[in-house]
Write a protein that holds these residues in place. Structure first.
Motif, PDB file in Angstrom:
ATOM      1  N   VAL A  69     -25.605  18.804  69.887  1.00 16.67           N
ATOM      2  CA  VAL A  69     -26.749  19.460  70.527  1.00 16.67           C
ATOM      3  C   VAL A  69     -27.349  20.404  69.498  1.00 16.67           C
ATOM      4  O   VAL A  69     -26.655  21.285  68.996  1.00 16.67           O
ATOM      5  CB  VAL A  69     -26.316  20.287  71.755  1.00 16.67           C
ATOM      6  N   LEU A  70     -28.623  20.197  69.162  1.00 17.08           N
ATOM      7  CA  LEU A  70     -29.282  21.097  68.225  1.00 17.08           C
ATOM      8  C   LEU A  70     -30.329  21.921  68.943  1.00 17.08           C
ATOM      9  O   LEU A  70     -31.180  21.381  69.652  1.00 17.08           O
ATOM     10  CB  LEU A  70     -29.931  20.310  67.084  1.00 17.08           C
ATOM     11  N   LEU A  71     -30.242  23.229  68.794  1.00 16.29           N
ATOM     12  CA  LEU A  71     -31.264  24.131  69.313  1.00 16.29           C
ATOM     13  C   LEU A  71     -31.997  24.692  68.109  1.00 16.29           C
ATOM     14  O   LEU A  71     -31.378  25.301  67.240  1.00 16.29           O
ATOM     15  CB  LEU A  71     -30.641  25.288  70.096  1.00 16.29           C
ATOM     16  N   ASN A  72     -33.305  24.444  68.082  1.00 17.08           N
ATOM     17  CA  ASN A  72     -34.077  24.897  66.924  1.00 17.08           C
ATOM     18  C   ASN A  72     -33.470  24.423  65.613  1.00 17.08           C
ATOM     19  O   ASN A  72     -33.435  25.143  64.621  1.00 17.08           O
ATOM     20  CB  ASN A  72     -34.152  26.426  66.904  1.00 17.08           C
ATOM     21  N   GLY A  73     -32.946  23.212  65.618  1.00 18.26           N
ATOM     22  CA  GLY A  73     -32.396  22.625  64.402  1.00 18.26           C
ATOM     23  C   GLY A  73     -30.955  23.010  64.100  1.00 18.26           C
ATOM     24  O   GLY A  73     -30.376  22.519  63.139  1.00 18.26           O
ATOM     25  N   ARG A  74     -30.375  23.884  64.915  1.00 20.64           N
ATOM     26  CA  ARG A  74     -28.995  24.309  64.632  1.00 20.64           C
ATOM     27  C   ARG A  74     -28.019  23.721  65.639  1.00 20.64           C
ATOM     28  O   ARG A  74     -28.196  23.850  66.851  1.00 20.64           O
ATOM     29  CB  ARG A  74     -28.889  25.838  64.653  1.00 20.64           C
ATOM     30  N   ASP A  75     -26.985  23.113  65.100  1.00 17.50           N
ATOM     31  CA  ASP A  75     -25.926  22.528  65.932  1.00 17.50           C
ATOM     32  C   ASP A  75     -25.201  23.664  66.658  1.00 17.50           C
ATOM     33  O   ASP A  75     -24.648  24.559  66.012  1.00 17.50           O
ATOM     34  CB  ASP A  75     -24.952  21.770  65.003  1.00 17.50           C
ATOM     35  N   ILE A  76     -25.203  23.624  67.993  1.00 16.68           N
ATOM     36  CA  ILE A  76     -24.596  24.762  68.702  1.00 16.68           C
ATOM     37  C   ILE A  76     -23.087  24.846  68.475  1.00 16.68           C
ATOM     38  O   ILE A  76     -22.499  25.903  68.622  1.00 16.68           O
ATOM     39  CB  ILE A  76     -24.937  24.804  70.218  1.00 16.68           C
ATOM     40  N   ALA A  77     -22.483  23.728  68.088  1.00 22.37           N
ATOM     41  CA  ALA A  77     -21.039  23.755  67.808  1.00 22.37           C
ATOM     42  C   ALA A  77     -20.735  24.567  66.551  1.00 22.37           C
ATOM     43  O   ALA A  77     -19.613  25.023  66.346  1.00 22.37           O
ATOM     44  CB  ALA A  77     -20.514  22.332  67.657  1.00 22.37           C
ATOM     45  N   SER A  78     -21.762  24.749  65.695  1.00 19.50           N
ATOM     46  CA  SER A  78     -21.535  25.475  64.448  1.00 19.50           C
ATOM     47  C   SER A  78     -21.777  26.983  64.613  1.00 19.50           C
ATOM     48  O   SER A  78     -21.550  27.756  63.681  1.00 19.50           O
ATOM     49  CB  SER A  78     -22.468  24.933  63.360  1.00 19.50           C
ATOM     50  N   LEU A  79     -22.230  27.392  65.787  1.00 14.52           N
ATOM     51  CA  LEU A  79     -22.534  28.809  65.984  1.00 14.52           C
ATOM     52  C   LEU A  79     -21.251  29.588  66.286  1.00 14.52           C
ATOM     53  O   LEU A  79     -20.378  29.107  67.003  1.00 14.52           O
ATOM     54  CB  LEU A  79     -23.510  28.989  67.157  1.00 14.52           C
ATOM     55  N   ASN A  80     -21.179  30.795  65.740  1.00 12.05           N
ATOM     56  CA  ASN A  80     -20.050  31.637  66.133  1.00 12.05           C
ATOM     57  C   ASN A  80     -20.334  32.211  67.522  1.00 12.05           C
ATOM     58  O   ASN A  80     -21.421  32.027  68.071  1.00 12.05           O
ATOM     59  CB  ASN A  80     -19.789  32.734  65.090  1.00 12.05           C
ATOM     60  N   LYS A  81     -19.345  32.895  68.068  1.00 12.25           N
ATOM     61  CA  LYS A  81     -19.417  33.364  69.449  1.00 12.25           C
ATOM     62  C   LYS A  81     -20.684  34.201  69.695  1.00 12.25           C
ATOM     63  O   LYS A  81     -21.385  34.030  70.693  1.00 12.25           O
ATOM     64  CB  LYS A  81     -18.176  34.223  69.731  1.00 12.25           C
ATOM     65  N   GLU A  82     -20.961  35.080  68.737  1.00 15.58           N
ATOM     66  CA  GLU A  82     -22.100  35.987  68.866  1.00 15.58           C
ATOM     67  C   GLU A  82     -23.429  35.220  68.871  1.00 15.58           C
ATOM     68  O   GLU A  82     -24.287  35.461  69.717  1.00 15.58           O
ATOM     69  CB  GLU A  82     -22.083  36.938  67.674  1.00 15.58           C
ATOM     70  N   ASP A  83     -23.555  34.288  67.915  1.00 20.10           N
ATOM     71  CA  ASP A  83     -24.798  33.521  67.813  1.00 20.10           C
ATOM     72  C   ASP A  83     -24.997  32.619  69.024  1.00 20.10           C
ATOM     73  O   ASP A  83     -26.129  32.417  69.467  1.00 20.10           O
ATOM     74  CB  ASP A  83     -24.812  32.676  66.534  1.00 20.10           C
ATOM     75  N   LEU A  84     -23.886  32.093  69.542  1.00 16.45           N
ATOM     76  CA  LEU A  84     -23.987  31.248  70.733  1.00 16.45           C
ATOM     77  C   LEU A  84     -24.448  32.095  71.928  1.00 16.45           C
ATOM     78  O   LEU A  84     -25.306  31.671  72.712  1.00 16.45           O
ATOM     79  CB  LEU A  84     -22.645  30.570  71.042  1.00 16.45           C
TER      80      LEU A  84
END
Ligand SMILES: Nc1ncnc2c1ncn2[C@@H]1O[C@H](COP(=O)(O)OP(=O)(O)O)[C@@H](O)[C@H]1O
Ligand SMILES: [Mg+2]
Length: 256
Positions: A69-84
């Motif tokens: 799942v990409l939000l604004n081009g970023r894979d949400i699995a790659s986000l740390n807790k804060e960014d998610l």
């Protein structure tokens, strides 16, 4: 810039090969879908086909077995807790069973997301609540309790609550289910108004083809765990694909 280009900048949400099973039950079998900035995409498909599961993937509530799942081009699995958490704050949810708190007034319900995230002093909070309620034409009902409202009005309160944080993305899961045609029309108008007034990008799951026609820029048909069709309402209506024809005729209000 070509719209066919998978890396198109205008893709706000991209689902790539989204695959998900629950136990032995294979629900999503490779969902590919792109939601463009500012558009309203309506998702249709048989009951139990995985539409709600798709929405839950976008919020990060469910993780895919495969795919991204990409939000604004970023894979949400790659986000740390804060960014998610930050990404999630930009998403407004109007879920079918996302009920109001019965013990709180309309105003307290709408204020809830702001209180949660501690945004601003109380008087400013009240202004925001009134503004949000004005949006759905319910400002005079600010002190009422949910139990004293009709089903359509409760949905509108829930919409005001979802919109108060000014999300960039709104996810609506069957927002008009159980509503009469008049209340349905009002919710449809509000969905359109949110898009126009706040340029919000929306994904709306519905089984009401009349609603879909009114609000959709594009309609995606989920079938057997994949996006079987995605196109404009006119393209869908003009299709002679038996599966689509059959689905539409089964989900439209018959002519009087
Ligand atoms: N958290 C879960 N655990 C197990 N099964 C689930 C879960 N969420 C959904 N399902 C199953 O996935 C299927 C698709 O559900 P859903 O997305 O709610 O369908 P739809 O919204 O298209 O009607 C259903 O069979 C449902 O029971
Ligand atoms: Mg559902």
């Amino acid at each position: 810039m070509s719209k066919e280009n998978g890396n198109s900048d205008s893709a706000f949400v991209r689902l790539e090969n989204l695959t998900k099973s629950f136990g032995a039950q294979e629900i999503l079998r490779g969902v590919d879908l792109e939601i463009r900035k500012g558009e309203t995409l309506v998702m249709i498909g048989s009951s139990g086909g995985g539409k709600s599961v798709v929405l839950k993937h976008i919020t990060g509530l469910i993780k895919p077995d495969k795919g991204r799942v990409l939000l604004n081009g970023r894979d949400i699995a790659s986000l740390n807790k804060e960014d998610l958490a930050t990404a999630r704050q930009r998403i407004g949810l109007l879920f079918q069973n996302g009920a109001l708190f019965d013990s709180m007034s309309v105003g307290q319900n709408v204020a809830f997301p702001l209180r949660e995230s501690n945004q601003g002093p109380t008087d400013q909070l009240t202004d925001k609540v009134i503004e949000a309620l004005e949006l759905v034409n319910l400002a005079p009902h600010i002190d009422k309790m949910p139990v004293d409202l009709s089903g359509g009005m409760r949905k509108r309160v829930a919409l005001a609550r979802a919109m108060i944080t000014r999300p960039e993305l709104m996810l609506y899961d069957e927002p008009t289910a159980g509503l009469d045609p008049v209340a349905t029309g009002i919710i449809d108008q509000l969905i359109l108004q949110m898009q126009k007034q706040y340029s919000v990008t929306s994904i709306v799951v519905t089984h009401d083809m009349q609603s879909a026609d009114r609000i959709a820029d594009r309609i995606a048909f989920l079938h057997e765990g994949r996006v079987y069709f995605c196109g404009t309402p006119t393209e869908l209506r003009n299709s002679s694909d038996p599966l689509l024809v059959n689905f539409i005729s089964g989900h439209s209000v018959p002519p009087p």
